[in-house]
Structures are given as structure tokens and as C-alpha cells.
Design an enzyme around this catalytic site. Sequence first.
Site, PDB file in Angstrom:
ATOM      1  N   PRO A  28      -0.556  -2.230   2.967  1.00 45.89           N
ATOM      2  CA  PRO A  28      -1.473  -2.871   2.010  1.00 45.89           C
ATOM      3  C   PRO A  28      -2.106  -4.121   2.600  1.00 45.89           C
ATOM      4  O   PRO A  28      -1.518  -4.796   3.451  1.00 45.89           O
ATOM      5  CB  PRO A  28      -0.561  -3.223   0.829  1.00 45.89           C
ATOM      6  CG  PRO A  28       0.797  -3.381   1.428  1.00 45.89           C
ATOM      7  CD  PRO A  28       0.860  -2.361   2.539  1.00 45.89           C
ATOM      8  N   ASP A  29      -3.324  -4.411   2.137  1.00 46.93           N
ATOM      9  CA  ASP A  29      -3.911  -5.691   2.504  1.00 46.93           C
ATOM     10  C   ASP A  29      -3.330  -6.764   1.585  1.00 46.93           C
ATOM     11  O   ASP A  29      -2.393  -6.514   0.833  1.00 46.93           O
ATOM     12  CB  ASP A  29      -5.443  -5.640   2.445  1.00 46.93           C
ATOM     13  CG  ASP A  29      -5.971  -5.411   1.033  1.00 46.93           C
ATOM     14  OD1 ASP A  29      -5.183  -5.477   0.079  1.00 46.93           O
ATOM     15  OD2 ASP A  29      -7.184  -5.173   0.892  1.00 46.93           O
ATOM     16  N   ASN A  80      -3.263  -9.835  11.950  1.00 46.72           N
ATOM     17  CA  ASN A  80      -2.212  -8.930  11.484  1.00 46.72           C
ATOM     18  C   ASN A  80      -0.887  -9.173  12.187  1.00 46.72           C
ATOM     19  O   ASN A  80      -0.844  -9.581  13.353  1.00 46.72           O
ATOM     20  CB  ASN A  80      -2.651  -7.480  11.672  1.00 46.72           C
ATOM     21  CG  ASN A  80      -3.895  -7.159  10.878  1.00 46.72           C
ATOM     22  OD1 ASN A  80      -4.180  -7.812   9.876  1.00 46.72           O
ATOM     23  ND2 ASN A  80      -4.652  -6.164  11.315  1.00 46.72           N
ATOM     24  N   ASP A 128       1.484  -6.588  12.006  1.00 45.87           N
ATOM     25  CA  ASP A 128       2.100  -5.257  12.019  1.00 45.87           C
ATOM     26  C   ASP A 128       2.310  -4.705  13.423  1.00 45.87           C
ATOM     27  O   ASP A 128       2.904  -3.644  13.594  1.00 45.87           O
ATOM     28  CB  ASP A 128       1.265  -4.272  11.194  1.00 45.87           C
ATOM     29  CG  ASP A 128      -0.205  -4.239  11.601  1.00 45.87           C
ATOM     30  OD1 ASP A 128      -0.503  -4.354  12.806  1.00 45.87           O
ATOM     31  OD2 ASP A 128      -1.068  -4.103  10.696  1.00 45.87           O
ATOM     32  N   HIS A 141      -1.858 -15.049  13.801  1.00 43.29           N
ATOM     33  CA  HIS A 141      -0.863 -15.360  12.774  1.00 43.29           C
ATOM     34  C   HIS A 141       0.540 -14.927  13.188  1.00 43.29           C
ATOM     35  O   HIS A 141       1.403 -14.717  12.348  1.00 43.29           O
ATOM     36  CB  HIS A 141      -1.267 -14.725  11.444  1.00 43.29           C
ATOM     37  CG  HIS A 141      -2.511 -15.331  10.867  1.00 43.29           C
ATOM     38  ND1 HIS A 141      -3.169 -14.816   9.773  1.00 43.29           N
ATOM     39  CD2 HIS A 141      -3.219 -16.433  11.234  1.00 43.29           C
ATOM     40  CE1 HIS A 141      -4.230 -15.557   9.500  1.00 43.29           C
ATOM     41  NE2 HIS A 141      -4.277 -16.541  10.382  1.00 43.29           N
TER      42      HIS A 141
END
Length: 381
Positions: free
Chosen positions: A92-93, A166, A168, A185
Site C-alpha cells: 500500500p501507499d 521507498n 521495500d 528514507h
Amino acid sequence: MSEPPESPKKEEQEKEVTTEPEDQSDDSSEDEAAGEMDFLRSLFSSALGLGSAERVLDELSLDGVARYINSGKCKNILCMVGAGISTSAGIPDFRSPATGLYANLQKYNLPYPEAIFQIDYFKKHPEPFFALAKELYPGQFKPTICHYFIKMLKDKGLLRRCYTQNIDTLERVVGLEGEDLIEAHGTFYTSHCVSFCCKKEYSLDWMKEKIFSDAIPKCEKCSSLVKPDIVFFGENLPARFFSSMKMDFPQCDLLIVMGTSLQVQPFASLVSRVSKSCPRLLINMEKAGQADPMLGLLGFGGGMDFDSEKAYRDVAHISTCDDGCLALADLLGWKVELEELVKKEHGRIDSQDNQEKPGGSKGAAVKGGPSSAEPKSKAEE
């Protein structure tokens, strides 16, 4: 996430008695003064709308961007990407009203959604973050078409660097790392003890074992919390982010922005750091990063300008990131190559995952990211 404090200015060098050092000092002072004048000239020129900028694209469209890339004049592409490039993988964003991460955190009983990424809250209440981390942990998702498109830019010698918001690690999965990637980040790839006096480093596998055993990761040396090296609110961005952007953005000859709302600073401000002639392509579900109309009238800001009569370099392609990358790849003559790359790499990931399952893998199976080149994503950051 504030910018790290600037380094203190160097102390002025003491003048030497001999003539030669004096000459060197004078030259240095003249160079410094000239540099300051160039900076001020550029600043006032931008603020007052003075000077001219070369129009590089023959058309403000995806076709125009494709022709520019194929012209051979474009050799230093920078990509800026956010959560929207990973939504088709099942991640999800953050800000979509119904499906975004912040809209679905009620079960953690947070005082407010952003608290789950606040460093002070984490130190007192780490449980919600690690529960969420188990759901979103790297290794459970396949890279998307957009990720593989960026990898193709690298393979074709066109990518200078990818700046990602991101955490991830899907950019790493497709083969971007080291000099290719700035994880603005932070990343789950490494973790550190939060104690200022310790800072012991831990690996991705170590953290994964702790998270999937539902244990709060504690330092083996000092028993303090261990946190993945992602940037929480209240922490500084990595130093490499600031040093690299100063080198990269002045050299950029095409900026591609994908899957980000351009709301988080200082990442969002990067769009203004390219030269005035550098084309900027946005692939997103909605327009983002546009300059404030009032400031734009005064000539301030480097925000995107897609629609005004003065628009000359910014292109907005409104679609999912995967569909936009497929469309651009088609115009470039790369579509078949991209689809074959996605199919091959997803097959490799599936095969690897199947081999791990009989051995009792500690992580969950890979999710999302269908093998076909036609994923449907409804939300961008």
C-alpha cells in the site's frame, strides 16, 4: 525529517609572510568571490525570471520525451520514485484515502497514524511498528514493471541514479545498488542498535528472524532496541542523500518522477535542483509538484508547470506507474524486451521461493506482482 545541520565554515587561513602564499591566498579569495557572485547571479536570475532556458523537447508529451531519449542526447537520467511504483506489487501507499497505509492503522491504537513512524513514539512503543513490519517485510513482494523499467535504463547506460523514498528494497531486488541507488528514507537492508553509545549493526536476515518470530529486536551487546535503518520522522536523512544530490542534479538531462505526491521534504524539493533546460516527466495517478501560482507569478520556486502558457519542459502522464512505463517503453521500442524481462525475473523469483518453502522459510511467500505485464494499480502516493 529535517536536513542535517550544515558543516561549520572553514576558518580563514592565516596569511603567510612570503610573497608566494600571499598570491595563493589572493587567488583563492578571488575564486571564492567569483563563486559567490555566480551563485547570487543564478539566484536572482531564477527569482526574477531573468535569463532564458533552452527548450529541449520538441513536444510536451510522452512521445516528445521518447524522441529525446532516442536522440542520443540524453545520457544522465535521474529517477525520483515513491510508494506509487510498488502498489501493483501489493504494497500500500501512504496517503490514498481508502487503501493507503495511514488509513488502515486502526488496529494498532495509535494516537495518530504518523506515530508509527515517529522515532520518539517508537522508542516507547515499538510493538506497532514491528507488527506492521511483519506485514510489509521485504522479500514478500515482487518488483513491478516500473522497477524493471528503471533497471533497463541502467542496463542501457542511461541511468545516472535512482532516488527512492521507498523502504521495500525492491530497487535492490531488480539489481540497483551501490552507485545506482540513493535510498532517501533509508532501508530495511541493514539495522542498528538505537543506543548512541552502541550502534551495533545487524543484517537483513537477523532482523527478519526477529520480526517473524514476533520478538521485539534487542541488541545482543547492550539490550537496547534495534531499528531497521529506515528514516523515521524526527531523524535526519542519510548524509549520502545530500552529498549525491549536489553532484547529480546539475548534470541531469532528464528527470523522471514516478509514484510520488511530492509532499515530503526535502525529497520533494529535488525537482527544482535540475537545470532550467532539463525536461521533467511525471508518471503518476494525478499531477503533483506543481509550483504555487502566486509564487510562480513572482518567478520563485522550481515546481512543475504542466499547463501554463509558459510551460516548456514539464510533461505529466496520468496513469499507473506500470502503464506509464509500458507506454514509454513502447514508444522507445523496448516494450517486448521489458515484458520478457519481467516474465523471466518473476519466474526466477517464483522458482527460488518454491525451493525455499520445503525448507521451512521463516518469511512469508512472495506476494503480488503478477508475472504478466498488465498489472492493475488503483493508487499512487
